[in-house]
Design a protein around this motif. Sequence first.
Motif, PDB file in Angstrom:
ATOM      1  N   GLN A 172     -17.592 -18.680  15.289  1.00 18.46           N
ATOM      2  CA  GLN A 172     -17.524 -17.961  14.030  1.00 18.46           C
ATOM      3  C   GLN A 172     -18.053 -16.555  14.254  1.00 18.46           C
ATOM      4  O   GLN A 172     -19.091 -16.355  14.874  1.00 18.46           O
ATOM      5  CB  GLN A 172     -18.350 -18.695  12.988  1.00 18.46           C
ATOM      6  N   ARG A 173     -17.358 -15.561  13.718  1.00 15.34           N
ATOM      7  CA  ARG A 173     -17.779 -14.171  13.801  1.00 15.34           C
ATOM      8  C   ARG A 173     -18.841 -13.921  12.744  1.00 15.34           C
ATOM      9  O   ARG A 173     -18.644 -14.248  11.581  1.00 15.34           O
ATOM     10  CB  ARG A 173     -16.572 -13.274  13.563  1.00 15.34           C
ATOM     11  N   VAL A 174     -19.971 -13.315  13.130  1.00 14.69           N
ATOM     12  CA  VAL A 174     -21.075 -13.177  12.188  1.00 14.69           C
ATOM     13  C   VAL A 174     -21.312 -11.742  11.743  1.00 14.69           C
ATOM     14  O   VAL A 174     -22.048 -11.513  10.799  1.00 14.69           O
ATOM     15  CB  VAL A 174     -22.384 -13.776  12.762  1.00 14.69           C
ATOM     16  N   GLY A 175     -20.712 -10.762  12.391  1.00 12.19           N
ATOM     17  CA  GLY A 175     -20.802  -9.378  11.936  1.00 12.19           C
ATOM     18  C   GLY A 175     -22.209  -8.853  11.748  1.00 12.19           C
ATOM     19  O   GLY A 175     -22.456  -8.073  10.839  1.00 12.19           O
ATOM     20  N   GLY A 176     -23.129  -9.280  12.576  1.00 16.12           N
ATOM     21  CA  GLY A 176     -24.491  -8.756  12.499  1.00 16.12           C
ATOM     22  C   GLY A 176     -25.386  -9.485  11.503  1.00 16.12           C
ATOM     23  O   GLY A 176     -26.535  -9.120  11.331  1.00 16.12           O
ATOM     24  N   ASP A 177     -24.899 -10.480  10.827  1.00 16.58           N
ATOM     25  CA  ASP A 177     -25.687 -11.232   9.856  1.00 16.58           C
ATOM     26  C   ASP A 177     -26.477 -12.316  10.594  1.00 16.58           C
ATOM     27  O   ASP A 177     -25.934 -13.347  10.989  1.00 16.58           O
ATOM     28  CB  ASP A 177     -24.773 -11.852   8.803  1.00 16.58           C
ATOM     29  N   THR A 183     -28.736 -14.421   9.620  1.00 17.86           N
ATOM     30  CA  THR A 183     -28.822 -15.714   8.950  1.00 17.86           C
ATOM     31  C   THR A 183     -27.603 -16.568   9.271  1.00 17.86           C
ATOM     32  O   THR A 183     -27.723 -17.760   9.584  1.00 17.86           O
ATOM     33  CB  THR A 183     -28.939 -15.522   7.420  1.00 17.86           C
ATOM     34  N   VAL A 184     -26.425 -15.958   9.228  1.00 18.32           N
ATOM     35  CA  VAL A 184     -25.195 -16.678   9.555  1.00 18.32           C
ATOM     36  C   VAL A 184     -25.193 -17.052  11.034  1.00 18.32           C
ATOM     37  O   VAL A 184     -24.801 -18.159  11.399  1.00 18.32           O
ATOM     38  CB  VAL A 184     -23.947 -15.842   9.187  1.00 18.32           C
ATOM     39  N   ALA A 185     -25.642 -16.145  11.876  1.00 26.08           N
ATOM     40  CA  ALA A 185     -25.696 -16.424  13.318  1.00 26.08           C
ATOM     41  C   ALA A 185     -26.606 -17.612  13.604  1.00 26.08           C
ATOM     42  O   ALA A 185     -26.231 -18.523  14.357  1.00 26.08           O
ATOM     43  CB  ALA A 185     -26.179 -15.193  14.080  1.00 26.08           C
ATOM     44  N   ALA A 216     -27.276 -23.225  15.106  1.00 26.41           N
ATOM     45  CA  ALA A 216     -27.892 -24.522  14.799  1.00 26.41           C
ATOM     46  C   ALA A 216     -26.816 -25.601  14.633  1.00 26.41           C
ATOM     47  O   ALA A 216     -26.975 -26.724  15.125  1.00 26.41           O
ATOM     48  CB  ALA A 216     -28.746 -24.418  13.534  1.00 26.41           C
ATOM     49  N   GLU A 217     -25.723 -25.258  13.968  1.00 31.40           N
ATOM     50  CA  GLU A 217     -24.621 -26.203  13.805  1.00 31.40           C
ATOM     51  C   GLU A 217     -23.998 -26.553  15.154  1.00 31.40           C
ATOM     52  O   GLU A 217     -23.712 -27.719  15.434  1.00 31.40           O
ATOM     53  CB  GLU A 217     -23.562 -25.605  12.876  1.00 31.40           C
ATOM     54  N   ALA A 218     -23.829 -25.535  15.999  1.00 38.61           N
ATOM     55  CA  ALA A 218     -23.276 -25.775  17.341  1.00 38.61           C
ATOM     56  C   ALA A 218     -24.184 -26.699  18.142  1.00 38.61           C
ATOM     57  O   ALA A 218     -23.704 -27.625  18.800  1.00 38.61           O
ATOM     58  CB  ALA A 218     -23.079 -24.454  18.078  1.00 38.61           C
ATOM     59  N   LEU A 219     -25.488 -26.461  18.084  1.00 35.04           N
ATOM     60  CA  LEU A 219     -26.429 -27.316  18.815  1.00 35.04           C
ATOM     61  C   LEU A 219     -26.348 -28.759  18.323  1.00 35.04           C
ATOM     62  O   LEU A 219     -26.373 -29.695  19.133  1.00 35.04           O
ATOM     63  CB  LEU A 219     -27.858 -26.787  18.678  1.00 35.04           C
ATOM     64  N   GLY A 279     -31.635 -16.067  22.676  1.00 41.40           N
ATOM     65  CA  GLY A 279     -31.404 -14.645  22.433  1.00 41.40           C
ATOM     66  C   GLY A 279     -31.799 -14.225  21.032  1.00 41.40           C
ATOM     67  O   GLY A 279     -32.433 -13.183  20.838  1.00 41.40           O
ATOM     68  N   ILE A 280     -31.446 -15.028  20.040  1.00 45.02           N
ATOM     69  CA  ILE A 280     -31.823 -14.728  18.658  1.00 45.02           C
ATOM     70  C   ILE A 280     -33.343 -14.767  18.515  1.00 45.02           C
ATOM     71  O   ILE A 280     -33.946 -13.885  17.895  1.00 45.02           O
ATOM     72  CB  ILE A 280     -31.139 -15.707  17.677  1.00 45.02           C
ATOM     73  N   ALA A 281     -33.968 -15.778  19.101  1.00 45.31           N
ATOM     74  CA  ALA A 281     -35.438 -15.895  19.023  1.00 45.31           C
ATOM     75  C   ALA A 281     -36.114 -14.701  19.700  1.00 45.31           C
ATOM     76  O   ALA A 281     -37.111 -14.175  19.196  1.00 45.31           O
ATOM     77  CB  ALA A 281     -35.897 -17.207  19.647  1.00 45.31           C
ATOM     78  N   LEU A 282     -35.584 -14.254  20.828  1.00 44.76           N
ATOM     79  CA  LEU A 282     -36.136 -13.086  21.524  1.00 44.76           C
ATOM     80  C   LEU A 282     -36.088 -11.870  20.615  1.00 44.76           C
ATOM     81  O   LEU A 282     -37.082 -11.137  20.492  1.00 44.76           O
ATOM     82  CB  LEU A 282     -35.360 -12.811  22.817  1.00 44.76           C
ATOM     83  N   CYS A 283     -34.958 -11.658  19.972  1.00 41.95           N
ATOM     84  CA  CYS A 283     -34.804 -10.479  19.102  1.00 41.95           C
ATOM     85  C   CYS A 283     -35.756 -10.504  17.903  1.00 41.95           C
ATOM     86  O   CYS A 283     -36.063  -9.459  17.345  1.00 41.95           O
ATOM     87  CB  CYS A 283     -33.366 -10.377  18.612  1.00 41.95           C
TER      88      CYS A 283
END
Length: 179
Positions: free
Chosen positions: A1-6, A8-10, A15-18, A39-43
């Motif tokens: 899914q494309r998240v466009g910088g969001d 929360t959506v990412a 989480a759904e993928a995991l 990567g998200i957690a690092l950011c």
Amino acid sequence: QRVGGDVTVAEASVAEALALLGEVGPCRELAMAYAATAGIALCHGRAEEMLTAGRAALRLAEQLDDTEALLDVLITVGTQEMEFAATRSAGREKLARGIELGTREGLDELVGRAYNNLAYENFACYDLEAAEACLAKAVEFSTTRGADGWLHCALGARSELQLLRGQWPQAVETARNPA
């Protein structure tokens, strides 16, 4: 899914993928989902979450012999480790391993990211000589491989480093004529 910088959506998508991939078992997609979580957690400065997801991604990528997933997570974990004095050398080694591996395998975008993260972390801990050397390699690599996005990041960092050193004319020249 494309998240466009969001973010929360990412985060929800990862989480759904995991959850879905955890039922499938060891696969490349699961390794990449763990790498994305890291990567998200690092950011967001969530070091414990990054390390947990990063270690899971590392184990899985190595088990599957998946070079791209391994390189992605080496960059993320190495970047996090460089932020702390106790793990800085281990982080530097992971980023260097990632650069070597990615260069050999032709994964130019990931190599550009690794060079820039390594330069940034050296800059952040005031190892200016190491940052400068890394930026020189990042500029050379990005120029020869056509990785323009990473080239501009490296040149911006080079200009910032020149400003920090009081090299005002050089900083202006780097900013005006980046390539």
